[in-house]
Write a protein that holds these residues in place. Structure first.
Motif, PDB file in Angstrom:
ATOM      1  N   THR A  16      -0.546   4.120  -9.532  1.00 25.25           N
ATOM      2  CA  THR A  16      -0.362   2.748  -9.053  1.00 25.25           C
ATOM      3  C   THR A  16      -1.235   2.559  -7.826  1.00 25.25           C
ATOM      4  O   THR A  16      -1.134   3.299  -6.864  1.00 25.25           O
ATOM      5  CB  THR A  16       1.117   2.490  -8.685  1.00 25.25           C
ATOM      6  OG1 THR A  16       1.926   2.766  -9.815  1.00 25.25           O
ATOM      7  CG2 THR A  16       1.323   1.066  -8.244  1.00 25.25           C
ATOM      8  N   ARG A  17      -2.084   1.558  -7.870  1.00 21.57           N
ATOM      9  CA  ARG A  17      -2.977   1.298  -6.744  1.00 21.57           C
ATOM     10  C   ARG A  17      -2.457   0.082  -5.979  1.00 21.57           C
ATOM     11  O   ARG A  17      -2.140  -0.931  -6.576  1.00 21.57           O
ATOM     12  CB  ARG A  17      -4.402   1.083  -7.232  1.00 21.57           C
ATOM     13  CG  ARG A  17      -4.934   2.346  -7.940  1.00 21.57           C
ATOM     14  CD  ARG A  17      -6.322   2.191  -8.472  1.00 21.57           C
ATOM     15  NE  ARG A  17      -7.334   1.855  -7.475  1.00 21.57           N
ATOM     16  CZ  ARG A  17      -7.882   2.721  -6.614  1.00 21.57           C
ATOM     17  NH1 ARG A  17      -7.504   3.979  -6.622  1.00 21.57           N
ATOM     18  NH2 ARG A  17      -8.810   2.328  -5.764  1.00 21.57           N
ATOM     19  N   THR A  18      -2.406   0.222  -4.656  1.00 24.21           N
ATOM     20  CA  THR A  18      -1.910  -0.850  -3.799  1.00 24.21           C
ATOM     21  C   THR A  18      -2.556  -0.704  -2.427  1.00 24.21           C
ATOM     22  O   THR A  18      -2.963   0.394  -2.042  1.00 24.21           O
ATOM     23  CB  THR A  18      -0.373  -0.796  -3.695  1.00 24.21           C
ATOM     24  OG1 THR A  18       0.101  -1.942  -3.002  1.00 24.21           O
ATOM     25  CG2 THR A  18       0.097   0.449  -2.977  1.00 24.21           C
ATOM     26  N   ASP A  20      -2.763  -0.091   1.500  1.00 29.10           N
ATOM     27  CA  ASP A  20      -1.933   0.532   2.525  1.00 29.10           C
ATOM     28  C   ASP A  20      -1.791  -0.450   3.706  1.00 29.10           C
ATOM     29  O   ASP A  20      -2.316  -1.567   3.640  1.00 29.10           O
ATOM     30  CB  ASP A  20      -2.516   1.890   2.946  1.00 29.10           C
ATOM     31  CG  ASP A  20      -3.813   1.794   3.716  1.00 29.10           C
ATOM     32  OD1 ASP A  20      -4.268   0.675   4.034  1.00 29.10           O
ATOM     33  OD2 ASP A  20      -4.398   2.855   4.001  1.00 29.10           O
ATOM     34  N   VAL A  25      -7.204   0.131  -0.316  1.00 26.62           N
ATOM     35  CA  VAL A  25      -6.514   0.347  -1.595  1.00 26.62           C
ATOM     36  C   VAL A  25      -6.393   1.847  -1.840  1.00 26.62           C
ATOM     37  O   VAL A  25      -7.379   2.581  -1.791  1.00 26.62           O
ATOM     38  CB  VAL A  25      -7.264  -0.343  -2.746  1.00 26.62           C
ATOM     39  CG1 VAL A  25      -6.591  -0.047  -4.078  1.00 26.62           C
ATOM     40  CG2 VAL A  25      -7.316  -1.849  -2.508  1.00 26.62           C
ATOM     41  N   ASP A  27      -4.074   5.062  -4.148  1.00 28.69           N
ATOM     42  CA  ASP A  27      -3.211   5.398  -5.280  1.00 28.69           C
ATOM     43  C   ASP A  27      -1.951   6.043  -4.709  1.00 28.69           C
ATOM     44  O   ASP A  27      -2.024   7.048  -4.013  1.00 28.69           O
ATOM     45  CB  ASP A  27      -3.920   6.362  -6.226  1.00 28.69           C
ATOM     46  CG  ASP A  27      -3.145   6.607  -7.503  1.00 28.69           C
ATOM     47  OD1 ASP A  27      -1.999   6.111  -7.633  1.00 28.69           O
ATOM     48  OD2 ASP A  27      -3.677   7.301  -8.382  1.00 28.69           O
TER      49      ASP A  27
END
Length: 74
Positions: A16-18, A20, A25, A27
């Motif tokens: 899941t990439r989001t 910080d 971005v 994982d």
């Protein structure tokens, strides 16, 4: 006497990439969920002594402890 303990082993499963907290971005696969300590322990002790028929003297002590956790992913 009262004693309680909680153990939580949370983790993101799968890639899941989001972003910080700094906007980069990342994982987060395998990271624990934010604000989720592994251990939380609480305790309480109370002693009552009757001072009279209408009055009680109470001594109470309590504690709360938790392991560290992170505020955000990344």
């Amino acid at each position: 006497l009262m004693l309680g303990a909680t153990y939580v082993d949370s983790a993101v499963k799968g890639s899941t990439r989001t972003p910080d907290p700094y906007g980069v971005v990342v994982d987060i696969n395998g990271e624990a969920f934010p604000n989720t300590p592994k251990w939380q322990i609480v305790g309480d002790a109370e002693y009552r002594l009757a001072a009279s028929s209408d009055l009680d003297f109470v001594i109470r002590a309590g504690f709360n402890s938790r392991t560290s956790s992170y505020a955000a992913f990344g």
